[in-house]
Write a protein that holds these residues in place. Structure first.
Motif, mmCIF file in Angstrom:
data_model
loop_
_atom_site.group_PDB
_atom_site.id
_atom_site.type_symbol
_atom_site.label_atom_id
_atom_site.label_comp_id
_atom_site.label_asym_id
_atom_site.label_seq_id
_atom_site.Cartn_x
_atom_site.Cartn_y
_atom_site.Cartn_z
ATOM 1 N N ALA A 83 85.066 104.905 48.448
ATOM 2 C CA ALA A 83 86.181 104.844 49.403
ATOM 3 C C ALA A 83 87.508 104.802 48.654
ATOM 4 C CB ALA A 83 86.036 103.614 50.295
ATOM 5 N N PRO A 84 88.522 105.556 49.109
ATOM 6 C CA PRO A 84 89.798 105.610 48.385
ATOM 7 C C PRO A 84 90.563 104.298 48.387
ATOM 8 C CG PRO A 84 89.961 106.737 50.496
ATOM 9 C CD PRO A 84 88.513 106.425 50.285
ATOM 10 N N ASN A 85 90.392 103.495 49.405
ATOM 11 C CA ASN A 85 91.105 102.217 49.485
ATOM 12 C C ASN A 85 90.180 101.182 50.119
ATOM 13 O OD1 ASN A 85 92.862 100.031 49.902
ATOM 14 N ND2 ASN A 85 94.610 101.387 50.213
ATOM 15 N N LYS A 86 89.372 100.548 49.292
ATOM 16 C CA LYS A 86 88.366 99.619 49.815
ATOM 17 C C LYS A 86 89.013 98.418 50.499
ATOM 18 C CE LYS A 86 84.819 100.826 46.422
ATOM 19 N NZ LYS A 86 85.615 101.788 45.615
ATOM 20 N N ALA A 87 90.100 97.896 49.918
ATOM 21 C CA ALA A 87 90.751 96.720 50.498
ATOM 22 C C ALA A 87 91.218 97.010 51.920
ATOM 23 C CB ALA A 87 91.930 96.287 49.628
ATOM 24 N N LEU A 88 91.820 98.192 52.130
ATOM 25 C CA LEU A 88 92.298 98.557 53.472
ATOM 26 C C LEU A 88 91.121 98.721 54.423
ATOM 27 C CD1 LEU A 88 94.600 99.286 55.356
ATOM 28 C CD2 LEU A 88 94.447 101.653 54.537
ATOM 29 N N ALA A 89 90.019 99.324 53.941
ATOM 30 C CA ALA A 89 88.832 99.475 54.784
ATOM 31 C C ALA A 89 88.285 98.117 55.206
ATOM 32 C CB ALA A 89 87.766 100.277 54.036
#
Length: 210
Positions: free
Chosen positions: A144-150
């Protein structure tokens, strides 16, 4: 989207979890019994705020770890699968007596104090933190490109759904407390249904290709 997969499975699992009785449910019902709608709503909002703290902590901590190592992500998913199976097994073995709401606190608490109690009860429960660490990664791709945002998006959806249910529960407890307190057998089967779902989800993760 954001590397999130099996979104509807996540939503369904989250909804089932939210209707499953546990310490937070007992706290909200107890405060609803004592202080009516305002007390139950304050407890529900406090619990929801505590969940937001756990979601933010999971997103920040996991993002740093997972950005450093794809292997760490795989290990975490295995640990999460084992935890979900263990948690599901415990739910399957639940008894009706496990879900009796306790309204034992003194009726002199203010509404803000009830809110703080609900928040701290949730924030200081290590099982809640462990659950988010185990549950959220199951629905985020390793690349995933942005795990924290997910994690934050999934966590926010979970918390919003849970808070809406808890507010409805608070209203119900304030109006029909006696009937709710006698529904231990029904709550037991709800708990067992979620336990079966968690065991199946844990097995699914364990057997999936990394």
């Amino acid at each position: 989207m954001l590397g999130i997969h099996d979104f509807w499975l996540f939503v369904a699992s989250g909804l089932l979890l939210n209707v499953t009785p546990g310490p937070d449910t007992a706290f909200i019902v107890g405060r609803g019994l004592q202080f009516g709608w305002r007390g139950g709503a304050a407890a529900a909002l406090g619990v929801g705020t505590g969940c937001l703290v756990h979601v933010a902590a999971a997103a920040v901590g996991l993002s740093a770890l997972l950005m450093a190592s794809t292997l760490a992500f795989s290990v975490l998913k295995w640990v999460g699968a084992a935890y979900l199976i263990w948690l599901g097994a415990r739910m399957l073995l639940s008894k009706p007596s496990d879900f009796t709401a306790n309204a034992g606190a003194a009726p002199t608490l203010s509404i803000p104090a009830v809110f703080r109690q609900g928040m701290l009860t949730n924030v200081l429960n290590p099982k809640v933190a462990l659950f988010f660490l185990a549950f959220l990664p199951q629905f985020v791709a390793a690349d995933a490109p942005n795990k924290a945002l997910a994690f934050l998006v999934l966590g926010l959806i979970f918390v919003v759904n849970g808070t809406l249910y808890c507010l409805a529960l608070a209203a119900f407890a304030a109006r029909a407390a006696d009937r709710l307190r006698r529904s231990g057998t029904v709550l037991q089967w709800i708990n067992r249904g979620l336990g079966a779902l968690f065991v199946a989800l844990g097995i699914r993760v364990a057997l999936a290709r990394t």
